[in-house]
Design an enzyme around this catalytic site. Structure first.
Site, short mmCIF file in Angstrom:
data_model
loop_
_atom_site.label_atom_id
_atom_site.label_comp_id
_atom_site.label_asym_id
_atom_site.label_seq_id
_atom_site.Cartn_x
_atom_site.Cartn_y
_atom_site.Cartn_z
N HIS A 73 51.96 14.56 17.85
CA HIS A 73 52.66 13.28 17.84
C HIS A 73 53.10 12.90 16.43
O HIS A 73 54.23 12.47 16.21
CB HIS A 73 51.74 12.19 18.41
N SER A 132 49.60 14.51 24.45
CA SER A 132 49.56 15.56 23.44
C SER A 132 48.61 15.23 22.30
O SER A 132 48.11 14.11 22.18
CB SER A 132 50.97 15.80 22.88
N THR A 173 49.47 15.80 30.41
CA THR A 173 48.52 15.53 29.34
C THR A 173 49.17 14.60 28.33
O THR A 173 50.39 14.49 28.26
CB THR A 173 48.11 16.82 28.59
N SER A 228 52.37 9.18 28.98
CA SER A 228 51.50 8.02 28.85
C SER A 228 52.19 6.82 28.21
O SER A 228 51.69 5.70 28.28
CB SER A 228 50.27 8.38 28.01
#
Length: 323
Positions: free
Chosen positions: A106, A101, A99, A130
């Site tokens: 973050h 977050s 995933t 990502s």
């Protein structure tokens, strides 16, 4: 069992949970229920505005500028990139085992590490997923700095590389790199000469020795943030600072729940059965309704659900599975 130490962060009085990039156990939870419902928006700008308004991000700070420069939707799944769901304060799936977050997590992590992300500094993001944190870190350290992300999942390495190429300008892109690790010993790809001012670990390690194994790669004056504890149990998010004299100070920042670091490259992913998917969707819909009631003080109507991109997608997926 001893309770984990829980400390407040930027005015938060409740225990704070955060979830790693590779977390698959917490997609329907917010990091902090005390302010989580106030974070998010229809656009990227509105999302950052909400982080500032809730004091998660200081107004007119370097961190605010860096967050505004990196659109979260560009790191979300392709299907959500044109949807406001990309700006909600919840994790988003970027793969079966991964995933991206929440925006709140973050921002909190970056806030804790910002003093080690000054222009010209070197940063390492372990479990980079990502590539979102790598991109924001790149804006903080600038073109004279360097940011490296590392992940064990090859599909995520490719996904992050593509995202960075689309979102960073050429100057910043030259000072970033995404690398694949071949095992949980992620530091095997580095030499003792590879030192960083900032090391962020997005996956949990079980022992103190595993956490301290990152310290030889930390410069004097540098900061390390690592979740410490067993996987799928509450862990301590530990901040370690290596001082100029070589001494290391350690602070338990908050309680977290993070996916454990993977032992090896995943070669096969077991797909959900129909029953498992229906159960998961029911749970996520129930959680959305509870979140809505907490925020608005009333039960959601069908119109409310259809107006929320995330809830609408859940409902459509659930309806399709029930046919």
């Amino acid at each position: 069992m001893h309770a984990l130490r829980r400390t407040s962060l930027r005015g938060l009085s409740r225990p704070v949970r955060c979830f790693s990039v590779l977390s698959g156990v917490s997609e329907d939870l917010l990091i902090s229920t005390s302010i989580g419902h106030q974070i998010g928006g229809e656009t990227h700008s509105a999302l950052v505005d909400s982080l500032v308004k809730t004091n998660v991000v200081p107004a007119n700070s370097r961190l605010e500028c860096a967050l505004r420069a990196v659109d979260r939707a560009e790191f979300a799944p392709q299907a959500l990139r044109s949807s406001s769901a990309a700006y909600e304060n919840r994790p988003l799936k970027i793969g079966v085992v991964a995933t991206i977050s929440t925006p709140q997590q973050h921002a909190q992590v970056l806030g804790m590490l910002e003093s080690h992300l000054q222009p010209g500094m070197r940063a390492l993001d372990i479990g980079s997923g990502s590539g979102y944190l790598v991109a924001v870190m790149a804006h903080l350290v600038g073109a004279t700095g360097y940011v490296q992300g590392i992940d064990i999942v090859p599909e995520l390495v490719e996904f992050a590389q593509t995202n960075l190429q689309k979102t960073l300008d050429d100057e910043l892109l030259e000072s970033t790199k995404i690398t694949q690790s071949m095992s949980k010993n992620v530091l095997d790809v580095f030499s003792q000469n590879d030192l960083f001012d900032c090391i962020h670990v997005g996956v949990a390690v079980e022992t103190k020795a595993e956490a301290e194994a990152f310290l030889p790669f930390l410069k004097q004056g540098g900061g390390l943030l690592v979740p410490l504890g067993r996987g799928n149990e509450e862990q301590k998010l530990v901040k370690m600072t290596k001082h100029e004299n070589g001494d290391v100070s350690k602070v338990d920042v908050m309680s977290v729940l993070c996916q454990p670091i993977l032992d090896e490259i995943p070669v096969e992913v077991v797909q959900e059965t129909r029953t498992e998917k229906v159960t998961r969707l029911e749970h996520e819909l129930k959680q959305w309704r509870a979140d809505f009631e907490t925020q608005h003080g009333t039960r959601p109507t069908r119109e409310d659900m259809m107006a929320d991109a995330y809830a609408k997608q859940l409902f459509m997926d659930y309806a399709a599975m029930r046919k």
